[in-house]
Design an enzyme around this catalytic site. Sequence first.
Site, PDB file in Angstrom:
ATOM      1  N   ILE A 266      18.991  -2.093  21.918  1.00  9.46           N
ATOM      2  CA  ILE A 266      19.013  -1.733  23.341  1.00  9.46           C
ATOM      3  C   ILE A 266      17.557  -1.611  23.803  1.00  9.46           C
ATOM      4  O   ILE A 266      16.729  -1.029  23.085  1.00  9.46           O
ATOM      5  CB  ILE A 266      19.739  -0.371  23.549  1.00  9.46           C
TER       6      ILE A 266
ATOM      7  N   ASP B 209      15.414  17.851  25.137  1.00 13.56           N
ATOM      8  CA  ASP B 209      14.496  16.933  24.449  1.00 13.56           C
ATOM      9  C   ASP B 209      13.331  17.752  23.912  1.00 13.56           C
ATOM     10  O   ASP B 209      13.213  18.937  24.203  1.00 13.56           O
ATOM     11  CB  ASP B 209      13.987  15.864  25.445  1.00 13.56           C
TER      12      ASP B 209
ATOM     13  N   THR C 179      14.889   0.063  24.940  1.00 15.98           N
ATOM     14  CA  THR C 179      14.402   1.430  25.185  1.00 15.98           C
ATOM     15  C   THR C 179      13.038   1.577  24.506  1.00 15.98           C
ATOM     16  O   THR C 179      12.666   0.728  23.683  1.00 15.98           O
ATOM     17  CB  THR C 179      15.335   2.510  24.582  1.00 15.98           C
TER      18      THR C 179
ATOM     19  N   LYS D 125      22.642   6.936   9.908  1.00 19.48           N
ATOM     20  CA  LYS D 125      23.601   6.473  10.917  1.00 19.48           C
ATOM     21  C   LYS D 125      24.995   6.253  10.319  1.00 19.48           C
ATOM     22  O   LYS D 125      26.003   6.493  10.990  1.00 19.48           O
ATOM     23  CB  LYS D 125      23.080   5.202  11.598  1.00 19.48           C
TER      24      LYS D 125
ATOM     25  N   TYR E 190      17.191   5.226   8.043  1.00 20.42           N
ATOM     26  CA  TYR E 190      17.914   5.098   9.319  1.00 20.42           C
ATOM     27  C   TYR E 190      19.360   4.696   9.064  1.00 20.42           C
ATOM     28  O   TYR E 190      20.297   5.298   9.611  1.00 20.42           O
ATOM     29  CB  TYR E 190      17.203   4.050  10.191  1.00 20.42           C
TER      30      TYR E 190
ATOM     31  N   ASN F  17      22.536  12.605  20.784  1.00 16.98           N
ATOM     32  CA  ASN F  17      21.944  11.285  20.936  1.00 16.98           C
ATOM     33  C   ASN F  17      20.523  11.185  20.393  1.00 16.98           C
ATOM     34  O   ASN F  17      20.089  10.103  20.007  1.00 16.98           O
ATOM     35  CB  ASN F  17      21.975  10.942  22.444  1.00 16.98           C
TER      36      ASN F  17
HETATM   37  N1  LIG Z   1      17.412   1.467  21.205  1.00 15.87           N
HETATM   38  C1  LIG Z   1      18.198   0.947  20.294  1.00 15.87           C
HETATM   39  O1  LIG Z   1      18.116  -0.265  20.007  1.00 15.87           O
HETATM   40  C2  LIG Z   1      19.237   1.793  19.604  1.00 15.87           C
HETATM   41  C3  LIG Z   1      20.273   1.140  18.923  1.00 15.87           C
HETATM   42  C4  LIG Z   1      21.246   1.896  18.275  1.00 15.87           C
HETATM   43  C5  LIG Z   1      21.185   3.269  18.310  1.00 15.87           C
HETATM   44  N2  LIG Z   1      20.171   3.877  18.968  1.00 15.87           N
HETATM   45  C6  LIG Z   1      20.133   5.336  18.938  1.00 15.87           C
HETATM   46  O2  LIG Z   1      20.158   5.808  20.252  1.00 15.87           O
HETATM   47  C7  LIG Z   1      19.572   7.113  20.290  1.00 15.87           C
HETATM   48  C8  LIG Z   1      18.608   7.166  21.460  1.00 15.87           C
HETATM   49  O3  LIG Z   1      17.583   6.229  21.236  1.00 15.87           O
HETATM   50  P1  LIG Z   1      16.822   5.441  22.395  1.00 15.87           P
HETATM   51  O4  LIG Z   1      16.821   4.021  22.008  1.00 15.87           O
HETATM   52  O5  LIG Z   1      17.310   5.865  23.703  1.00 15.87           O
HETATM   53  O6  LIG Z   1      15.329   5.972  22.103  1.00 15.87           O
HETATM   54  P2  LIG Z   1      14.255   6.722  22.988  1.00 15.87           P
HETATM   55  O7  LIG Z   1      13.061   6.812  22.106  1.00 15.87           O
HETATM   56  O8  LIG Z   1      14.127   6.069  24.314  1.00 15.87           O
HETATM   57  O9  LIG Z   1      14.894   8.155  23.215  1.00 15.87           O
HETATM   58  C9  LIG Z   1      15.053   9.072  22.165  1.00 15.87           C
HETATM   59  C10 LIG Z   1      14.776  10.469  22.702  1.00 15.87           C
HETATM   60  O10 LIG Z   1      14.997  11.386  21.623  1.00 15.87           O
HETATM   61  C11 LIG Z   1      13.971  12.358  21.684  1.00 15.87           C
HETATM   62  N3  LIG Z   1      13.761  12.963  20.368  1.00 15.87           N
HETATM   63  C12 LIG Z   1      13.169  12.424  19.280  1.00 15.87           C
HETATM   64  N4  LIG Z   1      13.131  13.311  18.292  1.00 15.87           N
HETATM   65  C13 LIG Z   1      13.708  14.442  18.762  1.00 15.87           C
HETATM   66  C14 LIG Z   1      13.954  15.723  18.206  1.00 15.87           C
HETATM   67  N5  LIG Z   1      13.574  16.031  16.962  1.00 15.87           N
HETATM   68  N6  LIG Z   1      14.583  16.639  18.977  1.00 15.87           N
HETATM   69  C15 LIG Z   1      14.961  16.344  20.238  1.00 15.87           C
HETATM   70  N7  LIG Z   1      14.735  15.168  20.825  1.00 15.87           N
HETATM   71  C16 LIG Z   1      14.121  14.227  20.087  1.00 15.87           C
HETATM   72  C17 LIG Z   1      12.752  11.591  22.148  1.00 15.87           C
HETATM   73  O11 LIG Z   1      11.748  12.461  22.667  1.00 15.87           O
HETATM   74  C18 LIG Z   1      13.336  10.650  23.182  1.00 15.87           C
HETATM   75  O12 LIG Z   1      13.307  11.223  24.471  1.00 15.87           O
HETATM   76  C19 LIG Z   1      18.932   7.321  18.912  1.00 15.87           C
HETATM   77  O13 LIG Z   1      19.772   8.146  18.135  1.00 15.87           O
HETATM   78  C20 LIG Z   1      18.873   5.922  18.337  1.00 15.87           C
HETATM   79  O14 LIG Z   1      18.902   5.928  16.940  1.00 15.87           O
HETATM   80  C21 LIG Z   1      19.198   3.176  19.627  1.00 15.87           C
END
Ligand SMILES: NC(=O)c1ccc[n+]([C@@H]2O[C@H](COP(=O)([O-])OP(=O)(O)OC[C@H]3O[C@@H](n4cnc5c(N)ncnc54)[C@H](O)[C@@H]3O)[C@@H](O)[C@H]2O)c1
Length: 252
Positions: A190, A38, A192, A161, A157, A91
């Site tokens: 989700i 991260d 988060t 995606k 986004y 991720n």
């Molecule tokens: N939460 C949702 O509703 C949802 C839905 C569909 C997809 N996603 C995808 O799931 C993945 C994880 O998201 P999440 O919801 O757990 O979010 P989150 O913000 O809880 O976690 C994302 C993590 O990625 C890290 N990050 C951000 N930019 C970064 C970089 N340049 N290099 C390395 N790390 C980096 C952040 O520090 C964080 O720890 C993402 O790709 C997001 O697009 C999330």
Amino acid sequence: MENDLKGKVAIVTGGASGIGKATAILYAEHGARVVVSDIHEQAGNDVVAQIKQKGGDAVFVKADVSQARDCEQLVNKTIEAFGSLDIAFNNAGIAGEENAISDMSIEGWDRIIAVNLSSVFYCMKYELQQMLKQGKGTIVNNSSILGSVGFANSAGYVSAKHAVVGLTKNAAIEYSRKGIRVNSIGPAFINTPLLAEAGIDDAAKKMLVQLHPIGRFGESIEVAELVVWLSSDKASFVTGSYYAIDGGYLSQ
Ligand SMILES: NC(=O)c1ccc[n+]([C@@H]2O[C@H](COP(=O)([O-])OP(=O)(O)OC[C@H]3O[C@@H](n4cnc5c(N)ncnc54)[C@H](O)[C@@H]3O)[C@@H](O)[C@H]2O)c1
């Protein structure tokens, strides 16, 4: 504690929070040694500590996945720490700028493409090089339901995606005969920290929940269960696929 990932080494990018954190912990619970990566060092080290507390093995590697060099170093440091790379969950991602296309800044577009799309290419490039040496491996890329449909004011986004789904299909075509399976997942909303980053307050949440026939948002652990299955040998005939995990969002 299951042992279906025993002896495997797994990378999780964006492993300090949300879906990545839940998956890193679940990988370890299934017996894998985990590289939690991260940009947030403290939170990443906390996840490592949590894994170790439960008797698992993990290290933290700081990497900004929008930088190709960091992705290359991430794979190199994984090999230094654990000697192989068997599983990767690409991720890390951000919500990014939310604006209609005509109002979106060039910087906002470039940033989201770098963090949510180029990152997956960079990580896969180096992960695949290592997996090719080993003659096997599995990769899961985190797309979204927005890898399949549009969403107003989220062109960057949505484009990133969708492209992650395409990149995944191409990787599957190129590497499945070489023992490497590559799949993507499509979570709906989700719970988060990303939702707060996207400006989703309680009122917005109430409205968005209605888009999910199941009547709620998902939890990170529910997504982690799918990722762990896709990463395991139980999914041995699954490659190039896009798995929605969405409480019915895309069924409408
Ligand atoms: N939460 C949702 O509703 C949802 C839905 C569909 C997809 N996603 C995808 O799931 C993945 C994880 O998201 P999440 O919801 O757990 O979010 P989150 O913000 O809880 O976690 C994302 C993590 O990625 C890290 N990050 C951000 N930019 C970064 C970089 N340049 N290099 C390395 N790390 C980096 C952040 O520090 C964080 O720890 C993402 O790709 C997001 O697009 C999330």
